[in-house]
Design an enzyme around this catalytic site. Structure first.
Site, mmCIF file in Angstrom:
data_model
loop_
_atom_site.group_PDB
_atom_site.id
_atom_site.type_symbol
_atom_site.label_atom_id
_atom_site.label_comp_id
_atom_site.label_asym_id
_atom_site.label_seq_id
_atom_site.Cartn_x
_atom_site.Cartn_y
_atom_site.Cartn_z
ATOM 1 C CD GLU A 34 49.862 46.682 37.135
ATOM 2 O OE1 GLU A 34 50.619 46.581 38.172
ATOM 3 O OE2 GLU A 34 49.010 47.259 36.856
ATOM 4 N NE ARG A 260 59.826 43.732 45.832
ATOM 5 C CZ ARG A 260 58.623 43.839 45.740
ATOM 6 N NH1 ARG A 260 57.619 43.669 46.393
ATOM 7 N NH2 ARG A 260 58.159 43.955 44.157
ATOM 8 C CE LYS A 270 56.606 46.477 37.639
ATOM 9 N NZ LYS A 270 55.402 45.946 36.723
#
Length: 560
Positions: A34, A260, A270
């Site tokens: 994204e 992850r 983020k």
RNA sequence: UGGGGCGUCGUCAAGGGGCAUGACACCGGGUUUUGGUCCCGGGAUCCUAGGUUCGAAUCCUAGCGCCCCAGCCA
């Protein structure tokens, strides 16, 4: 290149698909970030995974920007993403797609679902919807609009698109199962109204699809075979499959989830990285202390090192926190093979060689890279006055210290053996200002004809030829392994106050002046460094990429 | 106490009935004109408890622990 990518459970699944012929032997992945922030080393893991699989299976990997939320996404981010993937060494061969490319198709599919009675327009507010959803242990309740006629939903949905409703007042929902133990299946929202400007579609749309709906359809549109994502989407897989099944699409990709990346002493969300940037806790997304690709690049990490790291950490489903020292090892491992060596003194102390002729200059041959004979040699100047590292001298050393001290003989790399004869101090402060030494002319080049040994070799720089520069030393941004465990759960309480140390009066060997930003090398005995973009022709600025392993520093720390 | 995942050296990760493997880290030692590199050597009986089996990290049962999910974020 030459990097052996180990097997993992995802490759096993693909092998099985190839055996069974599920996708006709086709392998097509995608990297779908994204564009709401810069890519970090966790993304690098995903990039290497997806592009690596495409490469090894003679398949393809698309770059897809998942831009379904115009309130968070910006072109600045898509540009940085493109740049980072390319820098890492991967090529999407022009297959650069955007979820927003599919808005029209997504809309048409949605109408189909409505007509099929599998989706409906709902007027519940966000708060009401939360109440109707139920809890982890209790089923939800049906929305009052759940069973309205498809034609009515269709009309409403078209009016949603036409902009007749304000944000937050109406949604399109999939009609699945309000009693499902999987909360994601309790009539999830497919479309919401957002009167927001989109970085690509402008003001064309005021309704935007949600991730679950957009992602599977985007994968399908691109004929993806293996849709690889992280563990938190495991619960979403039934939804992913539901949409594709109801739409009866020609291809149905397999979603596969992996863990992850987490790293010690590092923040990887983020949102928090954005916070570091916005609060000015770092200089920007490309601050060399950031775990972003851009930060690591500015710091001097190489794409090869990052790829090697991604190969070594493996891919599995265990929640894992990789030791940041493994990353540092990969960086050293790569740089050791390719970085040319130079001498630089970070914290200089002057040395005068009293028996060396005043005004004389000799040029010695220095090996550029002992790991790479092809790198050749260079000439370095030597004179009566030189500088050495403050840490390389101790007036009253412990027994294990075998660098310079009064009466002790050491080698100056590529030059001569010297012995310290006198320590000059500032009469008022008592601080050591200069060392006086003698040299042995017979040891020219650094070898002793009589076979006499010295315990240590020091780096140095000629006072008359040295170039002044700034050097920035970096340490972990956080003082504890898991910044989330900081007191009060606030990472601010674990910020390392000395994560950046700027040294100004550094003295560099002449060849180090005027190098271009991005130039990487080793400062012998100190670490790997690279020229920062802040450097000018008037003033070199180096970043320390990573230290060398330092057995003495370790021993010293244990002693202390 | 709903659902979905996951438990193998300090940390990652292999191994899926037949002598627990590799990397990083750590600790020793050797070589060395970088206390670097390189080279040797050292360490886990596999979450627990039962069971099946000649044999279990692997299969079965029951526990325990950790992670994720109640955004009109992704």
């Amino acid at each position: 290149m030459g990097e052996a990518t180990p097997k993992n459970f995802i490759r096993d699944i693909i092998d099985e698909h190839n055996r069974s012929g599920r996708f006709g032997g086709r392998v097509h992945t995608r990297f779908p970030p994204e564009p709401n922030g810069y890519l970090h080393v966790g993304h690098a893991k995903s990039i290497c995974l997806n592009f690596g699989i495409a490469r090894d299976y003679a398949g393809k990997c698309n770059l897809r920007l998942d831009d379904t939320n115009p309130t968070k996404e910006e072109v600045e981010y898509v540009n940085s993403i493109r740049e980072d993937v390319r820098w890492l060494g991967f090529d999407w061969e022009g297959r650069e797609y955007y979820a927003s490319d599919y808005f029209e198709q997504l809309y048409q599919y949605a109408e189909q679902l409505i007509l099929k009675g599998k989706a409906y327009v709902c007027h519940l507010t966000a708060e009401q919807m939360r109440e109707y959803r139920g809890t982890l242990t209790e089923p939800g309740k049906h929305s009052p609009w759940r069973d309205r006629p498809p034609t009515e939903s269709l009309d409403l949905f078209r009016r949603m698109r036409a902009g007749e409703f304000p944000d937050g007042t109406i949604t399109l929902r999939a009609k699945i199962d309000m009693a499902s133990p999987n909360i994601n299946m309790r009539d999830p929202v497919m479309y919401r109204v957002l009167h927001a400007h989109h970085h690509r579609t402008g003001d064309k749309w005021c309704i935007y699809p949600m991730y679950d709906y957009a992602h599977c359809v985007s994968d399908e549109m691109e004929r993806i075979t293996h849709s690889i994502c992280t563990l938190e989407f495991e619960d979403h897989r039934p939804l992913y499959d539901w949409f594709l099944d109801e739409l009866a699409t020609p291809v149905h990709p397999q979603q596969i989830e992996f863990a992850r990346l987490n790293m010690t002493y590092t923040l990887m969300s983020k949102r928090k990285l954005l916070q570091l940037v916005k609060e000015g806790l770092v200089r920007g997304w490309d601050d060399p202390r950031m775990p972003t690709i851009q930060g690591m690049r500015r710091r001097g990490y190489t794409p090869e090192a990052l790829r090697g790291f991604c190969d070594r950490i493996g891919v599995a489903k265990n929640d894992s926190t990789v030791d940041v020292r493994l990353l540092e090892h990969c960086v050293r491992d790569d740089l050791n093979k390719r970085a040319p060596r130079y001498m630089a003194v970070l914290n200089p102390i002057k040395v005068t060689i009293e028996n060396y002729p005043e005004g004389q200059v000799e040029w010695f041959d220095a090996v550029n890279n002992p790991e790479d004979p092809a790198a050749g040699t260079r000439k370095i100047p030597f004179g009566r006055e030189i500088y050495i590292e403050q840490d390389d001298f101790m007036e009253d050393p412990p027994k294990k210290f075998f660098r310079l001290s009064p009466g002790k003989e050491v080698r100056l790399r590529y030059a001569y053996f010297i012995t310290c004869t006198k320590v000059v101090k500032d009469p008022t402060t008592g601080r050591i200002t200069e060392l006086v030494c003698t040299y042995d002319p017979a040891t020219r080049g650094g070898d002793s004809p009589d076979g006499r040994k010295v315990k240590s070799t020091l780096h140095w720089v000629s006072a008359a030829h040295a170039v002044k520069g700034e050097v920035r030393l970096y340490d972990h941004l956080f003082t504890i392994e898991n910044p989330a465990d900081a007191p009060g759960g606030d990472f601010h309480n674990a910020l390392n106050p000395s994560s950046l140390q700027v040294l100004d009066g550094c003295l560099l060997e002449p060849a180090l002046g005027g190098q271009e930003p991005g130039f990487r090398c080793q400062f012998e005995r100190l670490g790997y460094f690279c020229v920062d973009p802040d450097a000018s022709s008037a003033k070199p600025v180096f970043n320390r990429t990573v230290t060398l392993k330092d057995a003495w520093a370790r021993a010293e720390k244990q002693g202390a």
